[in-house]
Design a protein around this motif. Sequence first.
Motif, PDB file in Angstrom:
ATOM      1  N   MET A 288     -13.464  -7.317  10.027  1.00 18.43           N
ATOM      2  CA  MET A 288     -14.679  -7.834   9.394  1.00 18.43           C
ATOM      3  C   MET A 288     -15.023  -7.018   8.144  1.00 18.43           C
ATOM      4  O   MET A 288     -15.322  -7.572   7.094  1.00 18.43           O
ATOM      5  N   SER A 289     -14.963  -5.720   8.269  1.00 21.76           N
ATOM      6  CA  SER A 289     -15.302  -4.826   7.168  1.00 21.76           C
ATOM      7  C   SER A 289     -14.371  -5.025   5.972  1.00 21.76           C
ATOM      8  O   SER A 289     -14.808  -4.979   4.820  1.00 21.76           O
ATOM      9  N   ALA A 290     -13.101  -5.267   6.240  1.00 17.18           N
ATOM     10  CA  ALA A 290     -12.129  -5.491   5.167  1.00 17.18           C
ATOM     11  C   ALA A 290     -12.506  -6.698   4.311  1.00 17.18           C
ATOM     12  O   ALA A 290     -12.154  -6.768   3.139  1.00 17.18           O
TER      13      ALA A 290
ATOM     14  N   HIS B  47     -20.561  -7.412   7.285  1.00 15.57           N
ATOM     15  CA  HIS B  47     -21.142  -6.321   8.058  1.00 15.57           C
ATOM     16  C   HIS B  47     -22.260  -6.789   8.987  1.00 15.57           C
ATOM     17  O   HIS B  47     -22.680  -6.042   9.866  1.00 15.57           O
ATOM     18  N   ASP B  48     -22.737  -7.993   8.799  1.00 12.09           N
ATOM     19  CA  ASP B  48     -23.827  -8.518   9.610  1.00 12.09           C
ATOM     20  C   ASP B  48     -23.275  -9.518  10.625  1.00 12.09           C
ATOM     21  O   ASP B  48     -23.145 -10.714  10.330  1.00 12.09           O
TER      22      ASP B  48
ATOM     23  N   SER C   2     -21.717 -18.745   9.282  1.00 12.84           N
ATOM     24  CA  SER C   2     -20.856 -17.596   9.547  1.00 12.84           C
ATOM     25  C   SER C   2     -20.504 -16.891   8.235  1.00 12.84           C
ATOM     26  O   SER C   2     -19.845 -17.475   7.362  1.00 12.84           O
ATOM     27  N   ALA C   3     -20.928 -15.635   8.121  1.00 13.77           N
ATOM     28  CA  ALA C   3     -20.608 -14.852   6.918  1.00 13.77           C
ATOM     29  C   ALA C   3     -19.096 -14.675   6.786  1.00 13.77           C
ATOM     30  O   ALA C   3     -18.558 -14.717   5.677  1.00 13.77           O
ATOM     31  N   LEU C   4     -18.406 -14.482   7.910  1.00 16.96           N
ATOM     32  CA  LEU C   4     -16.958 -14.327   7.860  1.00 16.96           C
ATOM     33  C   LEU C   4     -16.298 -15.600   7.334  1.00 16.96           C
ATOM     34  O   LEU C   4     -15.402 -15.543   6.494  1.00 16.96           O
ATOM     35  N   TRP C   5     -16.745 -16.749   7.808  1.00 16.48           N
ATOM     36  CA  TRP C   5     -16.152 -18.004   7.367  1.00 16.48           C
ATOM     37  C   TRP C   5     -16.360 -18.218   5.871  1.00 16.48           C
ATOM     38  O   TRP C   5     -15.480 -18.736   5.173  1.00 16.48           O
TER      39      TRP C   5
END
Length: 185
Positions: A50-52, A56-57, A80-83
């Motif tokens: 996730m950090s990469a 972070h949330d 989704s922040a990752l998405w």
Amino acid sequence: MALAQLFNEGKYGLTVRSVNELIEKLTSINWYSNAGKYSPKIEGKLAQFMSAFGVHDYEIKWICIEQVPETIKTLSFEGSALWEVLKELPEQWKKKIDSLENERLLNEVVDRVPEAIFHSAYKQAFMTFKDENTIKFLVGHAMYVSILACTAELADDHEALSVLIELLEEGHLPLGPKGNTFYLL
């Protein structure tokens, strides 16, 4: 034909060597072998992943095997922040692959990698999970992640999904998000 030689170097050049090595790794995974077993090490690797991507949330939620059928019904990329980061990658990789003149190899990867992954992922999913829809979802998930990893490799973005592959090699499953909650098995 050995899986390590799924794609011929004589036909595609040395570019294909790292893709063949990745496919060998993917086809050797003991899928889901540690599913449902909590591991702080694995949680740390997911946090690294996730950090990469600058995310972070989020919250990591571990689930057990019995929770998978209901959980997959609720997975959603919405919010989704990752998405938001990941959805852009396939197009970026495709442009890079095109600039490297590897479109033909990408097409073959998309055609052949799912079949290479299917059997081992299906066998392990069938042995671990009993629900037919869960098995279908997990096999599709395995094939999709494998294609993405090979696409990243072809685009010379070797590290993008390496942590994700490590999680799979450890027998865990980064199932997916529901908003900013990421389910891990």
